[in-house]
Design a protein around this motif. Structure first.
Motif, PDB file in Angstrom:
ATOM      1  N   ILE A 175      15.963 -15.014 -27.785  1.00 44.83           N
ATOM      2  CA  ILE A 175      15.449 -13.848 -27.064  1.00 44.83           C
ATOM      3  C   ILE A 175      14.667 -14.288 -25.830  1.00 44.83           C
ATOM      4  O   ILE A 175      14.822 -13.715 -24.737  1.00 44.83           O
ATOM      5  CB  ILE A 175      14.550 -12.996 -27.978  1.00 44.83           C
ATOM      6  N   SER A 176      13.831 -15.313 -25.975  1.00 46.44           N
ATOM      7  CA  SER A 176      13.015 -15.800 -24.864  1.00 46.44           C
ATOM      8  C   SER A 176      13.883 -16.253 -23.696  1.00 46.44           C
ATOM      9  O   SER A 176      13.592 -15.957 -22.532  1.00 46.44           O
ATOM     10  CB  SER A 176      12.124 -16.961 -25.325  1.00 46.44           C
ATOM     11  N   ILE A 177      14.947 -16.980 -24.001  1.00 42.68           N
ATOM     12  CA  ILE A 177      15.856 -17.461 -22.949  1.00 42.68           C
ATOM     13  C   ILE A 177      16.498 -16.272 -22.223  1.00 42.68           C
ATOM     14  O   ILE A 177      16.593 -16.251 -20.986  1.00 42.68           O
ATOM     15  CB  ILE A 177      16.934 -18.380 -23.551  1.00 42.68           C
ATOM     16  N   GLY A 178      16.943 -15.288 -22.987  1.00 39.87           N
ATOM     17  CA  GLY A 178      17.580 -14.124 -22.378  1.00 39.87           C
ATOM     18  C   GLY A 178      16.643 -13.339 -21.487  1.00 39.87           C
ATOM     19  O   GLY A 178      16.994 -12.966 -20.355  1.00 39.87           O
ATOM     20  N   ILE A 179      15.424 -13.071 -21.976  1.00 38.80           N
ATOM     21  CA  ILE A 179      14.452 -12.299 -21.202  1.00 38.80           C
ATOM     22  C   ILE A 179      14.069 -13.043 -19.922  1.00 38.80           C
ATOM     23  O   ILE A 179      13.981 -12.446 -18.834  1.00 38.80           O
ATOM     24  CB  ILE A 179      13.196 -12.024 -22.051  1.00 38.80           C
ATOM     25  N   LEU A 228       6.696 -13.671 -17.872  1.00 39.66           N
ATOM     26  CA  LEU A 228       5.500 -13.779 -18.711  1.00 39.66           C
ATOM     27  C   LEU A 228       5.800 -13.424 -20.167  1.00 39.66           C
ATOM     28  O   LEU A 228       5.319 -14.087 -21.095  1.00 39.66           O
ATOM     29  CB  LEU A 228       4.394 -12.879 -18.160  1.00 39.66           C
ATOM     30  N   VAL A 229       6.583 -12.397 -20.370  1.00 40.14           N
ATOM     31  CA  VAL A 229       6.919 -11.983 -21.735  1.00 40.14           C
ATOM     32  C   VAL A 229       7.729 -13.067 -22.434  1.00 40.14           C
ATOM     33  O   VAL A 229       7.502 -13.370 -23.618  1.00 40.14           O
ATOM     34  CB  VAL A 229       7.677 -10.644 -21.713  1.00 40.14           C
ATOM     35  N   ALA A 230       8.663 -13.681 -21.734  1.00 40.66           N
ATOM     36  CA  ALA A 230       9.479 -14.745 -22.329  1.00 40.66           C
ATOM     37  C   ALA A 230       8.610 -15.923 -22.749  1.00 40.66           C
ATOM     38  O   ALA A 230       8.764 -16.469 -23.858  1.00 40.66           O
ATOM     39  CB  ALA A 230      10.542 -15.202 -21.336  1.00 40.66           C
ATOM     40  N   GLY A 233       1.885  -5.122 -30.011  1.00 43.35           N
ATOM     41  CA  GLY A 233       2.647  -5.865 -29.019  1.00 43.35           C
ATOM     42  C   GLY A 233       3.043  -4.991 -27.842  1.00 43.35           C
ATOM     43  O   GLY A 233       2.919  -5.395 -26.679  1.00 43.35           O
ATOM     44  N   ILE A 234       3.499  -3.778 -28.126  1.00 47.86           N
ATOM     45  CA  ILE A 234       3.885  -2.864 -27.057  1.00 47.86           C
ATOM     46  C   ILE A 234       2.669  -2.477 -26.220  1.00 47.86           C
ATOM     47  O   ILE A 234       2.721  -2.438 -24.983  1.00 47.86           O
ATOM     48  CB  ILE A 234       4.567  -1.615 -27.638  1.00 47.86           C
ATOM     49  N   PHE A 235       1.536  -2.217 -26.890  1.00 41.73           N
ATOM     50  CA  PHE A 235       0.321  -1.807 -26.178  1.00 41.73           C
ATOM     51  C   PHE A 235      -0.193  -2.924 -25.272  1.00 41.73           C
ATOM     52  O   PHE A 235      -0.451  -2.710 -24.081  1.00 41.73           O
ATOM     53  CB  PHE A 235      -0.759  -1.410 -27.185  1.00 41.73           C
ATOM     54  N   VAL A 236      -0.337  -4.123 -25.834  1.00 38.13           N
ATOM     55  CA  VAL A 236      -0.842  -5.248 -25.045  1.00 38.13           C
ATOM     56  C   VAL A 236       0.104  -5.555 -23.884  1.00 38.13           C
ATOM     57  O   VAL A 236      -0.326  -5.773 -22.743  1.00 38.13           O
ATOM     58  CB  VAL A 236      -1.021  -6.494 -25.939  1.00 38.13           C
ATOM     59  N   GLY A 237       1.396  -5.543 -24.179  1.00 39.27           N
ATOM     60  CA  GLY A 237       2.366  -5.809 -23.130  1.00 39.27           C
ATOM     61  C   GLY A 237       2.352  -4.754 -22.046  1.00 39.27           C
ATOM     62  O   GLY A 237       2.411  -5.072 -20.850  1.00 39.27           O
ATOM     63  N   ALA A 238       2.264  -3.487 -22.444  1.00 38.68           N
ATOM     64  CA  ALA A 238       2.283  -2.402 -21.469  1.00 38.68           C
ATOM     65  C   ALA A 238       1.087  -2.464 -20.536  1.00 38.68           C
ATOM     66  O   ALA A 238       1.221  -2.327 -19.307  1.00 38.68           O
ATOM     67  CB  ALA A 238       2.323  -1.055 -22.190  1.00 38.68           C
ATOM     68  N   MET A 239      -0.101  -2.682 -21.099  1.00 42.01           N
ATOM     69  CA  MET A 239      -1.310  -2.717 -20.275  1.00 42.01           C
ATOM     70  C   MET A 239      -1.344  -3.957 -19.399  1.00 42.01           C
ATOM     71  O   MET A 239      -1.598  -3.886 -18.192  1.00 42.01           O
ATOM     72  CB  MET A 239      -2.549  -2.658 -21.170  1.00 42.01           C
ATOM     73  N   GLY A 240      -1.065  -5.121 -19.999  1.00 42.17           N
ATOM     74  CA  GLY A 240      -1.143  -6.369 -19.241  1.00 42.17           C
ATOM     75  C   GLY A 240      -0.018  -6.525 -18.246  1.00 42.17           C
ATOM     76  O   GLY A 240      -0.237  -6.805 -17.060  1.00 42.17           O
ATOM     77  N   VAL A 241       1.219  -6.309 -18.708  1.00 44.85           N
ATOM     78  CA  VAL A 241       2.379  -6.482 -17.836  1.00 44.85           C
ATOM     79  C   VAL A 241       2.402  -5.406 -16.761  1.00 44.85           C
ATOM     80  O   VAL A 241       2.718  -5.687 -15.594  1.00 44.85           O
ATOM     81  CB  VAL A 241       3.685  -6.460 -18.654  1.00 44.85           C
ATOM     82  N   GLY A 242       2.037  -4.180 -17.121  1.00 46.07           N
ATOM     83  CA  GLY A 242       2.026  -3.107 -16.128  1.00 46.07           C
ATOM     84  C   GLY A 242       1.099  -3.399 -14.975  1.00 46.07           C
ATOM     85  O   GLY A 242       1.431  -3.165 -13.808  1.00 46.07           O
TER      86      GLY A 242
END
Length: 395
Positions: A281-285, A365-367, A342-351
């Motif tokens: 998954i990491s490689i794909g993302i 960053l997510v990968a 995971g969705i919350f942390v990702g949404a706030m940080g990545v957004g």
């Protein structure tokens, strides 16, 4: 009776996730029309995760004590209501409120369905049963975006939201008519107070490793659902149908391989499967921003789906093993809270980072986070070597 319960739960989950998938290609574009920045779009995604994450452990624990059917029906009815209210949003604030309600509904669906599946398996071939559930989820999500993109191009966005509402109400009716009033499966023995159960789970090294893996694998939902449609429309002038097809390629491949890898998880080292799938998954993302065509993205998201098919049944089976100690509803509630975290942390940080660094960095960053978290989680899940003198937790 268990066959009827199995069919009903899987059918209801498939129907509701078709409804959820329908709005995937539309929601980011709708939010952008309302004036959402990258950070605001992250908040919209995070609102769903926050309300669902906070409620799921309590819903799971209550379901162990009071039965699951009522919670499942309530969650499906909330999904139907939010499908209609999406069409009434006129600001980013409205969208955040609606997503908060939508997340509350999710807290009463996914962990309850997982608990049903674990109890139906009776502790045998848990990976296979988790694979069945994941097939229902990802087949629904896979079919939904294709329909959503088609609706967007042909009839406009509101048609997709109305369809989501109708499908959710249909699933609620199916559950109400078929499932028994009280759970006919084995009821878990009382495990003590709710808070004491949670405290024991959070002090268990293996459980924390499972939760870390669950959280990390769900962070990928943020760039996939929130920013991929924008990336494709801005750089490839993609249509709604093409966006839906890319998202669907991942979920369809995921669904196709759930059963074989679920059966493999029942026979092989689950921890190694989890690590292997997370690496793929990491490689794909990480590779998504380098894609130059629609076909390239189709192949990359099919690769991501394969990685999820390898890791998800193993992860669910690991959680089910711990559910025998803490109650399946409680364990699956906490397990899915890690998902929402995971969705919350990702949404706030990545957004926030997207506004500063650009959309491509959401994928890089997510990968990187997923790969490093998978290594740490695998170390936590792996049993410690036994020693002659007891020194503490042997989990």
């Amino acid at each position: 009776m268990q066959k009827y319960i199995l069919f009903t739960v899987l059918s209801a989950i498939f129907i509701v996730f078709v409804g959820m998938g329908i709005i995937v290609p539309i929601l980011p574009i709708y939010a952008a029309e309302l004036g959402a920045t990258g950070f605001a779009l992250g908040v919209i995604v995070a609102a769903f995760a926050l309300s669902g994450g906070l409620l799921q452990p309590f819903v799971g624990s209550f379901s162990d004590r009071h039965g699951k059917k009522g919670f499942l029906i309530t969650g499906l009815l909330i999904f139907g209501l939010t499908g209609y209210t999406y069409t009434l949003a006129s600001s980013v604030g409205h969208m955040v409120l609606i997503r908060t309600l939508h997340g509350a509904g999710s807290a009463m669906i996914v962990p309850i369905a997982m608990a049903y599946m674990t109890e139906i398996s009776a502790g045998k071939n848990v990976g296979r049963y988790m694979g069945m559930l994941n097939i229902a989820i990802f087949s629904g999500i896979g079919a939904g975006p294709v329909l959503g993109g088609f609706f967007l191009d042909l009839w406009g966005r509101n048609s997709a939201f109305y369809t989501m509402a109708l499908l959710s109400f249909l699933a609620a009716a199916l559950v109400a008519l078929v499932l028994p009033g009280r759970d006919s499966l084995t009821i878990e023995e009382e495990q003590g107070s709710m808070l004491s159960v949670f405290a024991r789970m959070l002090h268990h090294r293996k459980v924390m490793g499972i939760l870390l893996a669950r959280m990390a694998t769900m962070i990928i939902m943020v760039p996939t659902f929130a920013f991929l449609p924008l990336l494709m429309t801005r750089h490839m002038t993609a249509s709604g149908t093409e966006i839906g097809m890319v998202i669907a390629s991942r979920t369809i491949v995921n669904a196709l391989f759930q059963m074989p890898f679920g059966s493999l998880a029942d026979r092989y080292n689950k921890n190694r499967l989890l690590l292997l799938g997370s690496t793929i998954i990491s490689i794909g993302i990480f590779s998504v921003p380098f894609a130059v065509s629609f076909v390239t993205l189709l192949l990359l998201f099919a690769l991501i789906g394969l990685g999820e098919a390898i890791s998800w049944p193993a992860m669910g089976a690991l959680a089910a093993e711990e559910g025998h100690l803490y109650g399946q509803g409680s364990m699956m509630g906490v397990f899915n809270t890690a998902m929402n975290t995971g969705i919350f942390v990702g949404a706030m940080g990545v957004g926030a980072l997207v506004d500063v660094l650009g959309i491509a960095w959401a994928f890089y960053l997510v990968a990187g986070f997923l790969f490093s978290s998978a290594i740490i989680a695998a170390a936590m899940i792996r049993p410690r070597k036994k020693t002659c003198i007891s020194t503490g937790d042997k989990s």
